[in-house]
Motif scaffolding. Structure first.
Motif, PDB file in Angstrom:
ATOM      1  N   CYS A 283       0.844  -1.193   0.000  1.00 18.49           N
ATOM      2  CA  CYS A 283       0.000   0.000   0.000  1.00 18.49           C
ATOM      3  C   CYS A 283       0.882   1.246   0.000  1.00 18.49           C
ATOM      4  O   CYS A 283       1.763   1.392   0.850  1.00 18.49           O
ATOM      5  N   GLN A 284       0.643   2.136  -0.954  1.00 19.16           N
ATOM      6  CA  GLN A 284       1.458   3.336  -1.090  1.00 19.16           C
ATOM      7  C   GLN A 284       0.578   4.554  -1.339  1.00 19.16           C
ATOM      8  O   GLN A 284      -0.488   4.452  -1.941  1.00 19.16           O
ATOM      9  N   MET A 285       1.070   5.707  -0.895  1.00 22.05           N
ATOM     10  CA  MET A 285       0.476   6.973  -1.300  1.00 22.05           C
ATOM     11  C   MET A 285       1.161   7.443  -2.580  1.00 22.05           C
ATOM     12  O   MET A 285       2.385   7.395  -2.685  1.00 22.05           O
ATOM     13  N   VAL A 286       0.380   7.890  -3.540  1.00 24.30           N
ATOM     14  CA  VAL A 286       0.888   8.445  -4.787  1.00 24.30           C
ATOM     15  C   VAL A 286       0.236   9.808  -5.003  1.00 24.30           C
ATOM     16  O   VAL A 286      -0.605  10.234  -4.218  1.00 24.30           O
ATOM     17  N   GLU A 287       0.633  10.494  -6.080  1.00 21.62           N
ATOM     18  CA  GLU A 287       0.080  11.827  -6.385  1.00 21.62           C
ATOM     19  C   GLU A 287       0.205  12.760  -5.177  1.00 21.62           C
ATOM     20  O   GLU A 287      -0.741  13.413  -4.750  1.00 21.62           O
ATOM     21  N   ASN A 288       1.445  12.788  -4.604  1.00 22.23           N
ATOM     22  CA  ASN A 288       1.716  13.639  -3.438  1.00 22.23           C
ATOM     23  C   ASN A 288       0.794  13.328  -2.264  1.00 22.23           C
ATOM     24  O   ASN A 288       0.433  14.223  -1.483  1.00 22.23           O
ATOM     25  N   GLY A 289       0.431  12.069  -2.141  1.00 19.93           N
ATOM     26  CA  GLY A 289      -0.392  11.640  -1.017  1.00 19.93           C
ATOM     27  C   GLY A 289      -1.877  11.741  -1.246  1.00 19.93           C
ATOM     28  O   GLY A 289      -2.662  11.304  -0.396  1.00 19.93           O
ATOM     29  N   LEU A 290      -2.308  12.278  -2.383  1.00 18.61           N
ATOM     30  CA  LEU A 290      -3.735  12.470  -2.636  1.00 18.61           C
ATOM     31  C   LEU A 290      -4.435  11.180  -3.030  1.00 18.61           C
ATOM     32  O   LEU A 290      -5.668  11.115  -2.996  1.00 18.61           O
ATOM     33  N   SER A 291      -3.684  10.163  -3.424  1.00 15.53           N
ATOM     34  CA  SER A 291      -4.267   8.906  -3.896  1.00 15.53           C
ATOM     35  C   SER A 291      -3.529   7.727  -3.271  1.00 15.53           C
ATOM     36  O   SER A 291      -2.394   7.857  -2.789  1.00 15.53           O
ATOM     37  N   LEU A 292      -4.197   6.581  -3.296  1.00  9.90           N
ATOM     38  CA  LEU A 292      -3.616   5.337  -2.809  1.00  9.90           C
ATOM     39  C   LEU A 292      -3.445   4.344  -3.961  1.00  9.90           C
ATOM     40  O   LEU A 292      -4.227   4.326  -4.901  1.00  9.90           O
ATOM     41  N   LYS A 293      -2.437   3.503  -3.833  1.00 12.86           N
ATOM     42  CA  LYS A 293      -2.189   2.430  -4.791  1.00 12.86           C
ATOM     43  C   LYS A 293      -1.827   1.174  -4.017  1.00 12.86           C
ATOM     44  O   LYS A 293      -1.035   1.221  -3.079  1.00 12.86           O
ATOM     45  N   GLY A 294      -2.446   0.064  -4.400  1.00 11.33           N
ATOM     46  CA  GLY A 294      -2.120  -1.204  -3.763  1.00 11.33           C
ATOM     47  C   GLY A 294      -2.758  -1.395  -2.406  1.00 11.33           C
ATOM     48  O   GLY A 294      -2.277  -2.202  -1.602  1.00 11.33           O
ATOM     49  N   CYS A 295      -3.846  -0.687  -2.138  1.00 11.59           N
ATOM     50  CA  CYS A 295      -4.497  -0.742  -0.823  1.00 11.59           C
ATOM     51  C   CYS A 295      -5.904  -1.299  -0.968  1.00 11.59           C
ATOM     52  O   CYS A 295      -6.660  -0.848  -1.836  1.00 11.59           O
ATOM     53  N   PHE A 296      -6.267  -2.236  -0.102  1.00 11.77           N
ATOM     54  CA  PHE A 296      -7.620  -2.800  -0.172  1.00 11.77           C
ATOM     55  C   PHE A 296      -7.963  -3.526   1.120  1.00 11.77           C
ATOM     56  O   PHE A 296      -7.144  -4.233   1.698  1.00 11.77           O
ATOM     57  N   GLY A 297      -9.219  -3.341   1.566  1.00 13.59           N
ATOM     58  CA  GLY A 297      -9.843  -4.208   2.550  1.00 13.59           C
ATOM     59  C   GLY A 297      -9.526  -3.941   3.999  1.00 13.59           C
ATOM     60  O   GLY A 297     -10.430  -3.844   4.824  1.00 13.59           O
ATOM     61  N   GLY A 298      -8.248  -3.832   4.338  1.00 11.80           N
ATOM     62  CA  GLY A 298      -7.854  -3.618   5.717  1.00 11.80           C
ATOM     63  C   GLY A 298      -7.374  -2.202   5.947  1.00 11.80           C
ATOM     64  O   GLY A 298      -7.598  -1.304   5.128  1.00 11.80           O
ATOM     65  N   VAL A 299      -6.703  -1.991   7.080  1.00 12.00           N
ATOM     66  CA  VAL A 299      -6.112  -0.683   7.364  1.00 12.00           C
ATOM     67  C   VAL A 299      -4.990  -0.440   6.351  1.00 12.00           C
ATOM     68  O   VAL A 299      -4.104  -1.284   6.199  1.00 12.00           O
ATOM     69  N   PRO A 300      -4.990   0.695   5.650  1.00 12.85           N
ATOM     70  CA  PRO A 300      -3.933   0.932   4.670  1.00 12.85           C
ATOM     71  C   PRO A 300      -2.535   0.990   5.285  1.00 12.85           C
ATOM     72  O   PRO A 300      -1.588   0.417   4.751  1.00 12.85           O
ATOM     73  N   PHE A 301      -2.412   1.677   6.442  1.00 12.75           N
ATOM     74  CA  PHE A 301      -1.095   1.911   7.029  1.00 12.75           C
ATOM     75  C   PHE A 301      -1.140   1.603   8.530  1.00 12.75           C
ATOM     76  O   PHE A 301      -1.290   2.509   9.362  1.00 12.75           O
ATOM     77  N   PRO A 302      -1.018   0.326   8.913  1.00 13.88           N
ATOM     78  CA  PRO A 302      -1.080  -0.011  10.344  1.00 13.88           C
ATOM     79  C   PRO A 302       0.116   0.523  11.133  1.00 13.88           C
ATOM     80  O   PRO A 302       0.069   0.541  12.367  1.00 13.88           O
ATOM     81  N   PHE A 303       1.164   0.965  10.429  1.00 12.75           N
ATOM     82  CA  PHE A 303       2.307   1.603  11.074  1.00 12.75           C
ATOM     83  C   PHE A 303       2.496   2.992  10.453  1.00 12.75           C
ATOM     84  O   PHE A 303       3.459   3.242   9.738  1.00 12.75           O
ATOM     85  N   PRO A 304       1.569   3.924  10.722  1.00 19.90           N
ATOM     86  CA  PRO A 304       1.606   5.224  10.034  1.00 19.90           C
ATOM     87  C   PRO A 304       2.860   6.017  10.386  1.00 19.90           C
ATOM     88  O   PRO A 304       3.275   6.076  11.541  1.00 19.90           O
ATOM     89  N   LYS A 305       3.433   6.617   9.363  1.00 16.01           N
ATOM     90  CA  LYS A 305       4.671   7.373   9.536  1.00 16.01           C
ATOM     91  C   LYS A 305       4.473   8.872   9.351  1.00 16.01           C
ATOM     92  O   LYS A 305       5.404   9.650   9.565  1.00 16.01           O
ATOM     93  N   ASN A 306       3.294   9.284   8.915  1.00 15.50           N
ATOM     94  CA  ASN A 306       3.043  10.710   8.728  1.00 15.50           C
ATOM     95  C   ASN A 306       1.547  10.974   8.858  1.00 15.50           C
ATOM     96  O   ASN A 306       0.731  10.037   8.953  1.00 15.50           O
ATOM     97  N   GLY A 307       1.185  12.266   8.851  1.00 14.34           N
ATOM     98  CA  GLY A 307      -0.202  12.639   9.078  1.00 14.34           C
ATOM     99  C   GLY A 307      -1.146  12.160   7.996  1.00 14.34           C
ATOM    100  O   GLY A 307      -2.282  11.765   8.291  1.00 14.34           O
TER     101      GLY A 307
END
Length: 460
Positions: free
Chosen positions: A140-164
């Motif tokens: 799961c990644q943020m793309v488009e300067n964080g405005l969009s997600l890629k490779g994310c589905f079903g669960g929590v996108p970022f269970p170890f969040p590193k930024n806001g």
């Protein structure tokens, strides 16, 4: 030159390998050293936040629960507050209250208080959800300067969040039933304390992101829609038969968020591009913005998002008593000028703190916001906001509970208090016996989610 290119290539390969190993190590922690969604398993030092033991399940359903009723019996209804925070003892507990919450206590010192109940880490998740959360780690990644997600589905996108922004994506994709219908009422209370039933609504909700029978490939090829709602107004009479439809995606750059309205008076469906950001929601009396639904909903492009850290805070939690009360009871304290504090349950939880600051050149009625997002359920928490003059503007609180038979949290209701106008608004309330949330096994058809489908469903 050849040596330099090889060195550069090797650096890239090594960096990618380290990143993959790091992701695998993080994924392996889930359910072992941290919970399945990345929260701390252990409680706090004095035990006021308990150890996480998995959340409520079907076996924990209280007596009298009917799974077909659309309503969940409060498993903690008999509990009494362990603490009441008032104007008299506010200084002792203010570090665990948001600024807007403290302002309400100061504004209404004789009648508003925060009733704190025992903390229950009640939120749990289906096994398939946990598997998908683990799969999201690394892919799961943020793309488009964080405005969009890629490779994310079903669960929590970022269970170890590193930024806001990662925390906010966890919030906007917070778990919910994949498909359900809902009958509810909305109410706002004017500055004089007069309650107004602003809507009775028949709503369809569809969350392809949380369709656990689907897959990442199907989700991404289907337009990456994480939230769709179609609302038919049943009352009051002046808006009965009107409707609106909202669609939000995890890639609003490629797949635009969409907004439609149907008006019974002219029997036309029209596009509503203004129905986003700080545009007031249809029936809130001006108290709530579209991007305050669920704490935050929509495109993140107008703010810079800063992850401050994690702290212990009092937030509304396990909130059936608020959702199932009648309008006159909710407004029975303080001459109606604030919600009845006896009908709001607060608990101590660990939350992620995220600050949003308006970007240069952008406009918004709330240039500064501070979010408090629960570590166990990213759909729980609250938000303070400030206006253009730097004054406290709003307190927005989410009202979550655990649907123990479904194995998933539900957070359909948002309570907003506009400190600048003294108007407050509860967008979802199940005050009548036939009101409730009704999960569906069948997927709504594509034709349902079309302008024509909105017109067919809304027309009387």
């Amino acid at each position: 030159m050849q040596i330099k290119r090889c060195t550069t290539l090797m650096t890239v390969v090594l960096a990618g390998t380290v990143q993959m190993v790091g992701a695998a190590d993080d994924a392996d922690k889930l359910g072992k050293t941290v919970t399945q969604v990345g929260a701390e398993i252990e409680g706090n030092a004095d035990g006021s936040i308990p150890r996480y033991t998995g959340g409520l399940t079907k076996k924990d359903a209280p007596p009298g629960f009917d799974p077909k009723s659309g309503r969940w019996v409060d498993p903690y209804a008999a509990e009494k507050p362990v603490l009441s925070i008032t104007a008299q003892n506010l200084a002792q507990y203010q570090d665990k209250l948001s600024e807007a919450t403290r302002e309400l206590i100061k504004r209404f010192p004789e009648s508003f208080r925060v009733n704190v109940y025992p903390t229950h880490r009640a939120m749990g998740y289906p096994e398939r959800f946990n598997e998908l959360t683990k799969a999201n780690v690394g892919r799961c990644q943020m793309v488009e300067n964080g405005l969009s997600l890629k490779g994310c589905f079903g669960g929590v996108p970022f269970p170890f969040p590193k930024n806001g922004m990662e925390v906010m994506w966890n919030n906007t994709t917070a778990p919910k039933p994949g498909h359900y219908s809902m009958i509810s009422q909305g109410m706002y209370v004017d500055a004089n304390g007069t309650p107004i039933q602003c809507a009775v609504q028949d709503t369809l909700v569809d969350s392809p992101y949380h369709d656990l029978k689907s897959s990442l490939a199907e989700y991404e090829s289907g337009g990456q829609r994480y939230f769709r709602a179609m609302v038919k107004q049943l009352a009051p009479a002046r808006i009965a038969g009107d409707g609106n439809m909202l669609t939000y995606t995890t890639d609003p750059v490629a797949f635009k968020n969409q907004f439609y309205q149907y008006q019974q008076g002219n029997r036309r469906v029209r596009v509503s591009p203004e129905a986003q950001y700080d545009f007031p929601t249809t029936v809130s009396g001006g108290a709530a913005f579209y991007d305050e639904i669920g704490l935050f909903l929509g495109k993140m492009d107008r703010y810079d998002w800063k992850l401050v850290g994690k702290k212990e805070m009092y937030i509304p939690y396990n909130t059936q008593r608020t959702l199932y009360t009648k309008m006159e009871d909710l407004t029975s304290a303080g001459s109606g000028r604030h919600p009845n504090p006896d009908l709001i349950r607060w608990e101590l939880h660990r939350v992620w703190v995220v600050e949003a600051a308006l970007k240069a050149g952008e406009r918004h009625a709330s240039p500064k916001r501070r979010y408090y997002i629960d570590e166990d359920n990213y759909g729980a928490g609250m938000m303070d906001s400030w206006d253009k003059a730097g004054k406290l503007h709003k307190l927005v609180t989410q009202l979550p509970f655990m649907a123990y038979d479904l194995g998933t949290p539900v957070g359909t209701a948002t309570l907003t208090y506009d400190l600048s106008t003294s108007v407050y608004y509860l967008n979802t309330q199940f005050a009548e016996p036939n009101h409730g949330i009704f999960p569906r096994d069948t997927v709504f058809t594509a034709s349902t989610w079309s302008p024509e489908g909105l017109a067919r469903r809304s027309a009387r």
